[in-house]
Design an enzyme around this catalytic site. Structure first.
Site, PDB file in Angstrom:
ATOM      1  N   GLU A 114       0.852  -1.179   0.000  1.00  5.55           N
ATOM      2  CA  GLU A 114       0.000   0.000   0.000  1.00  5.55           C
ATOM      3  C   GLU A 114       0.893   1.236   0.000  1.00  5.55           C
ATOM      4  OE1 GLU A 114      -3.494   1.745   2.991  1.00  5.55           O
ATOM      5  OE2 GLU A 114      -1.858   0.528   3.800  1.00  5.55           O
ATOM      6  N   LYS A 144      -9.666   0.475  -1.703  1.00  7.18           N
ATOM      7  CA  LYS A 144      -9.750  -0.047  -0.336  1.00  7.18           C
ATOM      8  C   LYS A 144     -11.137   0.191   0.259  1.00  7.18           C
ATOM      9  CE  LYS A 144      -7.246   0.592   4.068  1.00  7.18           C
ATOM     10  NZ  LYS A 144      -6.164   1.412   4.687  1.00  7.18           N
ATOM     11  N   CYS A 148      -4.347  -3.426   3.710  1.00  7.71           N
ATOM     12  CA  CYS A 148      -4.061  -3.039   5.089  1.00  7.71           C
ATOM     13  C   CYS A 148      -5.220  -3.335   6.054  1.00  7.71           C
ATOM     14  CB  CYS A 148      -3.647  -1.575   5.128  1.00  7.71           C
ATOM     15  SG  CYS A 148      -2.608  -1.145   6.563  1.00  7.71           S
TER      16      CYS A 148
END
Length: 257
Positions: A38, A104, A140
């Protein structure tokens, strides 16, 4: 299927980070897929709006050219403009005729950080295929949500590519390592988790990485890992192992909720 996880420490300069990606892809010989963390385009801790570019912009286009030059598929975190003026935290997939992104879904509004202030959430799980292997994508904070990993398995994924820039703090390394293994077990899938290396500098409390990239098998076994420093981890994704795990431990088929 051989995958290389390139654990880097991104700077705030997208051009310099592009050069870093170029060098790492050249090092990942023998890999078919090359995974970066990321925020590979630009680290957290700086305004993201000025660096955000669309998927057809110059940064992502240059990554595609690097991937095609080396005959690989590159997966790397970047930032793209969102319609509401914020940015999207996008995992770029490019190379060999592929050029797509995953935005995300779960934003890091935790531990005193408010990602949603500047980042707009995605809405759709994303999978893609390389040489018969279906990969899912996650970023993440997504690793704390098992339902996403199961949704990716439902879409055919045998492996999940997880890019991260994990925030430091008490117990955070232990949580990271536990969550990567747990998500592999939840979805009986490979989880290939590539984090930002520890920059050894505090960028105003921003989540800029702790390292410890890891690969977990469908049985939750760690088959490879790195330390805090930059490095490359190479792993072979065996889809037969996924089939065997799902026959012996059919948690996906046995779900009732």
């Amino acid at each position: 299927m051989r995958v290389a996880l390139c654990q880097i420490a991104s700077s705030a300069d997208p051009a310099a980070n592009l050069d870093l990606l170029r060098g790492q892809v050249a090092r990942a010989r023998g890999a078919r897929v090359v995974l970066f963390p990321e925020a590979a385009m630009c680290r957290f801790g700086v305004p993201l709006g000025p660096v955000a570019e669309p998927l057809d912009g110059p940064w992502a286009t240059a990554v595609r050219e690097i991937a095609d030059e080396h005959g690989v598929v590159v997966v790397a975190g970047m930032f793209t403009p969102a319609p509401d003026g914020r940015v999207a935290n996008t995992l770029l997939v490019t190379g060999g005729g592929r050029h797509l992104g995953y935005d995300k879904i779960h934003l890091f509004d935790a531990f005193g950080f408010t990602e949603s202030r500047t980042v707009a959430p995605g809405a759709e799980p994303v999978v893609f295929e390389v040489d018969g292997v279906v990969f899912g994508l996650a970023t993440c904070y997504d690793v704390r949500f098992p339902e996403l990993f199961r949704a990716l398995a439902d879409r055919g994924a045998s492996a999940v590519l997880l890019g991260a820039s994990w925030g430091a703090g008490p117990g955070k390394r232990e949580q990271w390592e536990l969550l990567v293994r747990a998500r592999a077990l939840d979805s009986t899938s490979w989880v290939l988790a590539c984090g930002q290396a520890d920059p050894a500098v505090d960028h105003g409390g921003a989540p800029t990485g702790i390292g410890f990239s890891a690969v977990a098998s469908p049985w939750g076994e760690v088959v490879g890992s790195l330390g805090a420093e930059p490095g490359v981890l190479v792993a072979d994704v065996d889809v037969v192992a996924v089939d065997e795990a799902r026959r012996a431990l059919p948690v996906l088929a046995n779900r009732r909720l």
